[in-house]
Design an enzyme around this catalytic site. Sequence first.
Site, PDB file in Angstrom:
ATOM      1  N   GLU A 667      13.680  78.544  38.710  1.00  0.00           N
ATOM      2  CA  GLU A 667      12.338  78.479  38.146  1.00  0.00           C
ATOM      3  C   GLU A 667      11.340  78.914  39.230  1.00  0.00           C
ATOM      4  OE1 GLU A 667      11.719  77.823  35.113  1.00  0.00           O
ATOM      5  OE2 GLU A 667      13.472  76.741  34.349  1.00  0.00           O
ATOM      6  N   ASP A 678      15.894  69.804  35.921  1.00  0.00           N
ATOM      7  CA  ASP A 678      16.188  70.874  34.972  1.00  0.00           C
ATOM      8  C   ASP A 678      17.528  70.610  34.271  1.00  0.00           C
ATOM      9  OD1 ASP A 678      15.457  73.535  33.883  1.00  0.00           O
ATOM     10  OD2 ASP A 678      17.325  74.155  34.843  1.00  0.00           O
ATOM     11  N   LYS A 682      18.448  69.637  30.269  1.00  0.00           N
ATOM     12  CA  LYS A 682      19.442  70.365  29.479  1.00  0.00           C
ATOM     13  C   LYS A 682      20.463  69.426  28.835  1.00  0.00           C
ATOM     14  CE  LYS A 682      19.076  74.645  32.159  1.00  0.00           C
ATOM     15  NZ  LYS A 682      19.726  75.558  33.131  1.00  0.00           N
TER      16      LYS A 682
END
Length: 815
Positions: A667, A678, A682
């Site tokens: 990112e 992150d 997910k």
Amino acid sequence: MKVLKFGGTSVANAQNIKLVLDIVINKAQEEKLIVVVSAFSKVTDLLQLASQKAAAGDESFKDILAEIEKKHLDALKEFIPVSEQSSLLSHVKRIVNHLETLLDGCFLLGELSNRTSDTILSFGELLSSYIIAEALKQNLKNSGYKDSRELIKTDNHFGKATVNFEVSNQLIADFFASNDNQVVVMPGFIAASLDGINTTLGRGGSDYTAAILAGALNSSDLEIWTDVNGMFTANPKIVKQAQPIAFISYQEAMELSHFGAKVLYPPTIQPVLKRNIPILIKNTFEPKAEGTYISNQEMAHTNPVKGISHIDNITLITLEGSGMIGVSGSSKRLFEVLSHENINVIFITQASSEHSICIGILNSDAEVAEEAINKAFEIEILQNKIDPCIVEKNLCIIALVGENMKNHQGLSGRMFSTLGKNNVNIRAIAQGASERNISAVINERDVKKALNTLHENFFEENTKQLNLFVMGVGNVGEKFIEQIHQQKKFLKENLKINLRVIALSNSRKMYFDEDGIALKEWQFLLETGEPADKEKFIANVKELNLRNSIFVDITANESVSKTYEQYLKRNIAVVTCNKIACASEYDNYKKLKKLSRQFNAPFLFETNVGAGLPIIDTVKNLIASGDKVNKIQAVLSGSLNFIFNNFDKKNTFHDVVKEAGVQGFTEPDPKIDLSGIDVARKILILIRESGYKMEIDEIANESFMPAECLETTSNEAFFESLKIHAAHFETIYKEALSKDSRLKYVAQFENGKANVSLRFIPKDHPFYNLEGKDNIVLFFTDRYVDQPLLIKGAGAGAAVTASGIFADVIRIGNV
């Protein structure tokens, strides 16, 4: 004998009039002609404005009069040799002086009667026909002029007089029986009463004049020359893909013209219909174009729908109440009231229960109608038997028209299904027993979307246009646009999907083009755009109100993720690689999914997990088929996998993280990846898609990063901290070597609990040989018990993420 009529745009200026003269001269070689002309373009509007200003005591009417005079004198000078101009200019000035006298009278009296208005409006056609007749004589000596007022006789209903056909037909026949001119030019629109008073046939009445002449003389055909290539399948100004209609019946043409097809004045058809005289609509500016042929001739019908049209500025008035049930005469009373107020009813529908009756009228008549209806039913309203009438303004009537629709089942369902999919709310429906048209009342703001959607469904070989509004044009966004540009032709030819990018935005600029952005130069165009403004971007998307609109979020921005609700509520699909929305509070995640279903607006986020890998889609299919996910093990960060696969004795942790950023695997803020948040997002999304309720703070995140690294406030400070703590990362690497293991950042869900952490993976584990930036997911389900369902592939990178977004867009196109 043939009758030709030329509209206002055909005689707008000297250049256009030359085209008219060429057409007339060429056709006059073959047969005798009557040429009916409208006033010069905009002149009737100027005459109306001048008369209104004069009656209001506004002396600016004189400026308008001067403009009208100059327009006609200039045209005359263009076509007539100087040596012959004197008497003709004097004649035009006499006509203008007469007009000035009438306007002065309106000014002095401070009033404008319908009779006077008809006389003033007639000057437009009188001037244009005189000038064109004189111009024609310069090239065709055997041509003449005849004032329509001498041949077409009407009653004294000023503004829209009724023709006395018995008298008019005889006068027309007698005149042309003794006339030897090859061409006779006549003014359209104007007529006279039996006692010689000027009358008019209604706006658009020049078409009617031509039809009256053609009917009286039993002409071979009637040609209407205008500025378009005939009648179109829809209004080409609203529907860019509209096509000319080659052949159409009288009845279909009447329906389309009634519903706003401006190319033909509705009463035009009646005089020629009785004599079965064909009408040919042609384009003055493209005389070789085929045009539209209107007749009673039987045609081979391939499409039962001939056109889609609409009427703007409609008000719906509903009268309802138990006092109407079984009471005869309620409808009669309602329509008598409207008739007494001279209000035209455009649309009618009544419930079979007789509990309500609904009518459509023009917005301009709404207030008078409401007051009159409530007064007529005052007693029933006071007795609570009938409710005060309900008035809904700013609506529009759309209609499917086709003579052969009665022989095809399911057209109504197809029409309403198409509108429903684009969230076009239908207020009322009407279909006659002839089944020649199906009408629906909708909000005016939806008319463009409705017409385009219906046209696409009925006329464009099932080609579906998708209109994209893209926010975020960094590495992934750039690849996404590149892929659209590359595949645009393929999609249209093979999948019947027409992709258009309507808007682009980055953090600095945004650019809109309603007709679609030229993708070859999108970067230049974006730089020429206006300053980026998220709220204005949303407002523009809503204002455009295009069919099959898709908002594409290619950012990692939380504030952008909070706008999805606004799009979904307006039936605008959302495609996103931004994980924040689906990993936000569970209630928000569920609300977005519910809004998607409620407003028939797809909400797709396949790229939230695994970039272009079909991970979320697989989970959806498992759950939909009745399977249950019991356990998930996954390496879900392509960036972290890349980092730990390349972190070794030769490459420091700092250098590898830096390279991952350069390659576009992390990112923009690498802490999002390295902190584990992150990956946590997910696995959370996969858990939720598997049917479990969980919040992000319920996922155990065992960070391998020093706190000082994660507390930095800039990328520069972060990378500097990686150097400072190099020994920490070296220790982790050496421990993995000592255990003959590889480092993998693993997410796991089992027994209602989830965690993400850096793990030492032994050689016999499926994750051990996961190379590069690949992701891998193992699903243990009721059906996949001994051997899990495995999905593996590239899980990071601009190109694969863009392709995942692209795939979601195509999914919407295939719905």
